[in-house]
Design an enzyme around this catalytic site. Structure first.
Site, PDB file in Angstrom:
ATOM      1  N   ASP A   1       0.852  -1.184   0.000  1.00  0.00           N
ATOM      2  CA  ASP A   1       0.000   0.000   0.000  1.00  0.00           C
ATOM      3  C   ASP A   1       0.886   1.230   0.000  1.00  0.00           C
ATOM      4  O   ASP A   1       1.593   1.509   0.974  1.00  0.00           O
ATOM      5  CB  ASP A   1      -0.920   0.009   1.223  1.00  0.00           C
ATOM      6  CG  ASP A   1      -1.817   1.234   1.260  1.00  0.00           C
ATOM      7  OD1 ASP A   1      -2.554   1.452   0.285  1.00  0.00           O
ATOM      8  OD2 ASP A   1      -1.768   1.984   2.262  1.00  0.00           O
TER       9      ASP A   1
ATOM     10  N   GLU B   1      -1.949  -1.272  -6.005  1.00  0.00           N
ATOM     11  CA  GLU B   1      -3.186  -0.669  -6.469  1.00  0.00           C
ATOM     12  C   GLU B   1      -2.997  -0.076  -7.857  1.00  0.00           C
ATOM     13  O   GLU B   1      -1.955   0.518  -8.160  1.00  0.00           O
ATOM     14  CB  GLU B   1      -3.639   0.426  -5.502  1.00  0.00           C
ATOM     15  CG  GLU B   1      -4.080  -0.089  -4.143  1.00  0.00           C
ATOM     16  CD  GLU B   1      -4.465   1.024  -3.208  1.00  0.00           C
ATOM     17  OE1 GLU B   1      -5.572   1.001  -2.671  1.00  0.00           O
ATOM     18  OE2 GLU B   1      -3.640   1.941  -3.020  1.00  0.00           O
TER      19      GLU B   1
ATOM     20  N   ASP C   1      -3.000   1.244   7.092  1.00  0.00           N
ATOM     21  CA  ASP C   1      -2.230   0.956   5.884  1.00  0.00           C
ATOM     22  C   ASP C   1      -1.861  -0.521   5.786  1.00  0.00           C
ATOM     23  O   ASP C   1      -1.849  -1.095   4.694  1.00  0.00           O
ATOM     24  CB  ASP C   1      -0.965   1.823   5.860  1.00  0.00           C
ATOM     25  CG  ASP C   1      -1.283   3.304   5.746  1.00  0.00           C
ATOM     26  OD1 ASP C   1      -2.280   3.633   5.071  1.00  0.00           O
ATOM     27  OD2 ASP C   1      -0.560   4.125   6.337  1.00  0.00           O
TER      28      ASP C   1
END
Length: 427
Positions: A187, A282, A379
């Site tokens: 992340d 992501e 996170d």
């Protein structure tokens, strides 16, 4: 035999060579702009597509008529036209993110490209080497690492720290076989530069500029603004020597900041590619994330300065550059990169799969699931969710990650699936 690796070294030209390289750099920039204008004009007026093969004929005539154009090595001019061909090909390619070729401003980084056949490299000793450039002679550079292959092209460029020479090298290295190492999710954020699902603490990027350097950079930018205002009022816009000195000092600080940021990014991506067999990230749209909030005069935006500060923080962590490096390093070290849809990763419980904004009150650092009571760093919880989505994707090829549909992913049964897959990946 194409270049499959890059090597960059610090170059140390003599005073005469420095003057010649500066002159060539501006000529190369002008040639790029003129060649681009010629192509745009012919397409708009005649719907005719001009390529480098025809433009090289015009370049030969221009080198005869214009002394400043003839001063630039012919191989460099031809290489610039071929680079313009690649820029157009990337623009026409629907799967490539490149936009239309842009014109280069005077403040653009000076760069002189050359084909590999036009240069010659020789080693002087363990720390120094030389490269022979057409019409310039031998240029010394610091041999900080072995070239390790056949030189296919070379580029001499200048930034705030001085001159550099870069080589495109053919090493012949093939992608490694799958390394069989455990999977992870990463992340990328602002408060935590990167939180890996297999770690217990975030990986923080050191400040790219120290407190004194930030203070000095702000003072230099204010001085530059005052000097530009004075130049416009009293010198007809002509830059003074003091103004140019200020610009050079700013360039040194910003280059130092970029180098520190790049160093952290390379170390992070190399460690991730070497230590994991599957890396989930992501599929962020950085351009949309960092769009300005200033709005228009009729409908002004809200919290414009706060959004500008957030944009700087996001870009300072370079999520796009991290993805680019992970793409080629994953193939190099036998791992697979999977980009998953980013929606609700920070609001989804990694234990039970519940999607609830209330689990992360006020967007703080703590994630507390409202259903199962699972608590974790926000996170780290997001990185676990990213890993679960990457596992579900199955580690598909990196070239197919951009086509992942942006649809709602079912969040049920994640914990059971993760527990079932963990022994297989652990072995």
């Amino acid at each position: 035999m194409k270049a499959d690796a890059g090597r960059k070294y610090r170059a140390y030209p003599t005073e005469v060579q420095d003057q010649v390289l500066v002159r060539w750099g501006h000529t190369a920039r002008a040639l790029w702009n003129v060649a681009l204008e010629q192509r745009v004009y012919l397409w708009e007026q005649r719907r005719y597509t001009l390529r480098s093969v025809e433009q090289c004929k015009f370049l030969t005539a221009a080198r005869t008529d214009l002394d400043w154009m003839g001063d630039l090595p012919a191989q460099s001019g031809q290489q610039i036209l071929r680079s313009l061909d690649r820029a157009y090909d990337n623009f026409w390619n629907p799967s490539h993110p490149a936009g239309f070729p842009a014109r280069k401003k005077r403040g653009h980084r000076l760069s002189i490209p050359l084909p590999g056949q036009a240069v010659e490299v020789r080693k002087l000793n363990r720390k120094w080497a030389e490269v022979r450039l057409p019409k310039l002679g031998w240029l010394r550079f610091r041999l900080s690492r072995a070239i390790g292959g056949t030189v296919r092209n070379a580029t001499v460029s200048r930034d705030g720290n001085g001159w550099h020479v870069s080589f495109g090298v053919h090493t012949g290295r093939m992608p490694d076989v799958p390394n069989g190492k455990p999977a992870c999710g990463v992340d990328f954020g602002v408060a935590a530069s990167a939180f890996v699902s297999t770690d217990t603490t975030p990986r923080l990027m050191p400040p790219s500029l120290k407190a004194k350097e930030k203070k000095r950079l702000k003072a230099l930018e204010q001085r530059k603004a005052r000097q530009i205002t004075y130049a416009k009022k009293h010198n007809g816009g002509k830059y003074s020597r003091r103004l140019r000195t200020t610009i050079v000092q700013i360039a040194r600080l910003t280059t130092r900041r970029a180098n520190r940021r790049r160093d952290f990014t390379h170390k992070l991506t190399t460690d991730l590619a070497k230590s994991h067999g599957l890396i989930g990230i992501e599929d962020l749209r950085v351009k949309s994330m960092t769009a300005s909030a200033k709005g228009t005069a009729a409908a002004p935006g809200r919290d414009v300065r706060a959004k500008a500060g957030l944009n700087r923080s996001v870009l300072d962590n370079t999520p796009g550059e991290r993805r680019r490096q992970l793409e080629y390093k994953a193939r190099m070290y036998g791992s697979v990169l999977v980009a998953v849809p980013p929606f609700h990763t920070s609001q989804t419980c990694a234990a039970c799969g519940l999607v609830d904004p209330g689990s992360r009150k006020g967007c703080g650092r703590l994630f507390a699931c409202t259903r199962c009571g699972h608590e974790d760093d926000a996170d780290h919880n997001a990185s676990m969710e990213i890993e679960a989505r990457a596992r579900r994707t199955g580690g598909s090829d990196i070239n197919s990650t951009r086509s992942v549909p942006r649809m709602r992913v079912p969040a049920t049964g994640r914990r059971r699936m993760r527990e079932a897959l963990q022994p297989a990946h652990a072995g």
